[in-house]
Design a protein around this motif. Sequence first.
Motif, PDB file in Angstrom:
ATOM      1  N   THR A  67       0.879  -1.162   0.000  1.00  0.00           N
ATOM      2  CA  THR A  67       0.000   0.000   0.000  1.00  0.00           C
ATOM      3  C   THR A  67       0.916   1.211   0.000  1.00  0.00           C
ATOM      4  O   THR A  67       1.816   1.305   0.831  1.00  0.00           O
ATOM      5  N   LEU A  68       0.721   2.102  -0.967  1.00  0.00           N
ATOM      6  CA  LEU A  68       1.489   3.348  -1.025  1.00  0.00           C
ATOM      7  C   LEU A  68       0.575   4.483  -0.605  1.00  0.00           C
ATOM      8  O   LEU A  68      -0.526   4.631  -1.146  1.00  0.00           O
ATOM      9  N   VAL A  69       1.008   5.260   0.375  1.00  0.00           N
ATOM     10  CA  VAL A  69       0.243   6.411   0.833  1.00  0.00           C
ATOM     11  C   VAL A  69       1.134   7.648   0.768  1.00  0.00           C
ATOM     12  O   VAL A  69       2.351   7.561   0.924  1.00  0.00           O
ATOM     13  N   SER A  70       0.515   8.783   0.517  1.00  0.00           N
ATOM     14  CA  SER A  70       1.277  10.025   0.448  1.00  0.00           C
ATOM     15  C   SER A  70       0.795  10.983   1.525  1.00  0.00           C
ATOM     16  O   SER A  70      -0.351  10.916   1.968  1.00  0.00           O
ATOM     17  N   LEU A  71       1.692  11.863   1.935  1.00  0.00           N
ATOM     18  CA  LEU A  71       1.340  12.940   2.851  1.00  0.00           C
ATOM     19  C   LEU A  71       1.794  14.235   2.199  1.00  0.00           C
ATOM     20  O   LEU A  71       2.987  14.468   2.003  1.00  0.00           O
ATOM     21  N   ASP A  72       0.829  15.042   1.808  1.00  0.00           N
ATOM     22  CA  ASP A  72       1.095  16.290   1.111  1.00  0.00           C
ATOM     23  C   ASP A  72       1.675  17.338   2.057  1.00  0.00           C
ATOM     24  O   ASP A  72       1.519  17.229   3.274  1.00  0.00           O
ATOM     25  N   PRO A  73       2.291  18.385   1.515  1.00  0.00           N
ATOM     26  CA  PRO A  73       2.868  19.438   2.356  1.00  0.00           C
ATOM     27  C   PRO A  73       1.847  20.096   3.283  1.00  0.00           C
ATOM     28  O   PRO A  73       2.198  20.596   4.332  1.00  0.00           O
ATOM     29  N   ASP A  74       0.570  20.060   2.891  1.00  0.00           N
ATOM     30  CA  ASP A  74      -0.456  20.686   3.723  1.00  0.00           C
ATOM     31  C   ASP A  74      -1.093  19.708   4.713  1.00  0.00           C
ATOM     32  O   ASP A  74      -2.072  20.032   5.372  1.00  0.00           O
ATOM     33  N   GLY A  75      -0.539  18.496   4.809  1.00  0.00           N
ATOM     34  CA  GLY A  75      -1.003  17.544   5.805  1.00  0.00           C
ATOM     35  C   GLY A  75      -2.075  16.572   5.352  1.00  0.00           C
ATOM     36  O   GLY A  75      -2.551  15.779   6.154  1.00  0.00           O
ATOM     37  N   TYR A  76      -2.477  16.619   4.088  1.00  0.00           N
ATOM     38  CA  TYR A  76      -3.485  15.679   3.607  1.00  0.00           C
ATOM     39  C   TYR A  76      -2.838  14.365   3.206  1.00  0.00           C
ATOM     40  O   TYR A  76      -1.843  14.342   2.490  1.00  0.00           O
ATOM     41  N   GLY A  77      -3.414  13.272   3.682  1.00  0.00           N
ATOM     42  CA  GLY A  77      -2.944  11.939   3.348  1.00  0.00           C
ATOM     43  C   GLY A  77      -3.845  11.319   2.294  1.00  0.00           C
ATOM     44  O   GLY A  77      -5.048  11.555   2.285  1.00  0.00           O
ATOM     45  N   ASN A  78      -3.236  10.559   1.401  1.00  0.00           N
ATOM     46  CA  ASN A  78      -3.964   9.937   0.306  1.00  0.00           C
ATOM     47  C   ASN A  78      -3.409   8.558   0.020  1.00  0.00           C
ATOM     48  O   ASN A  78      -2.213   8.323   0.169  1.00  0.00           O
ATOM     49  N   VAL A  79      -4.260   7.675  -0.448  1.00  0.00           N
ATOM     50  CA  VAL A  79      -3.817   6.354  -0.874  1.00  0.00           C
ATOM     51  C   VAL A  79      -3.500   6.408  -2.357  1.00  0.00           C
ATOM     52  O   VAL A  79      -4.327   6.837  -3.162  1.00  0.00           O
ATOM     53  N   LEU A  80      -2.304   5.977  -2.720  1.00  0.00           N
ATOM     54  CA  LEU A  80      -1.913   5.907  -4.129  1.00  0.00           C
ATOM     55  C   LEU A  80      -2.188   4.517  -4.691  1.00  0.00           C
ATOM     56  O   LEU A  80      -2.672   4.364  -5.801  1.00  0.00           O
ATOM     57  N   VAL A  81      -1.815   3.509  -3.913  1.00  0.00           N
ATOM     58  CA  VAL A  81      -1.992   2.111  -4.295  1.00  0.00           C
ATOM     59  C   VAL A  81      -2.384   1.376  -3.021  1.00  0.00           C
ATOM     60  O   VAL A  81      -1.753   1.572  -1.985  1.00  0.00           O
TER      61      VAL A  81
END
Length: 163
Positions: A67-81
């Motif tokens: 599972t790949l997740v990202s954390l944007d500079p503004d603090g939002y987390g998202n699932v990529l895979v």
Amino acid sequence: MKNVMLLTLGALALSACTVAVRPGVSVTASSSNLIADLQPDRGEGSTYFVGERVRFRFTTRASGYVTLVSLDPDGYGNVLVRDTYVPAGTTLFPRPSDAFTFDLTPPRGVQRVRAIFTTNRATAQIVFSGRYDQNGWRTYTDTYLQPVGASQRDVAETFFTIR
């Protein structure tokens, strides 16, 4: 809708994506050493511009699920895979068979990407989308991995900058 890792018409918009472990960034430690490498296609700490595409090179020593997740500079987390099977060795994401791309959108800044790898499918139904501080994001990762034995899981993190 927000421009953060947004899956739209076959393209995943990745907002500000910096992936790498830096001072002050902590990841759940694992002694299993299953992940050999995780980095954006230009290398960890590299720079991308809004509108460009990024790919991730992910290398494991065993087959399993990532599972790949990202954390944007503004603090939002998202699932990529999410919970995607990968054989041992190197896999590039998105894969040629995937119906999406990672297109970079604002906000600009450092984007973090975390790979959560398990040799068996994870059973936790955790939602990684939302706004997080460092502790909250770590807590979600830990909760996702909790049901999986320590020798069957690993976590790696990388970063890049979106300008």
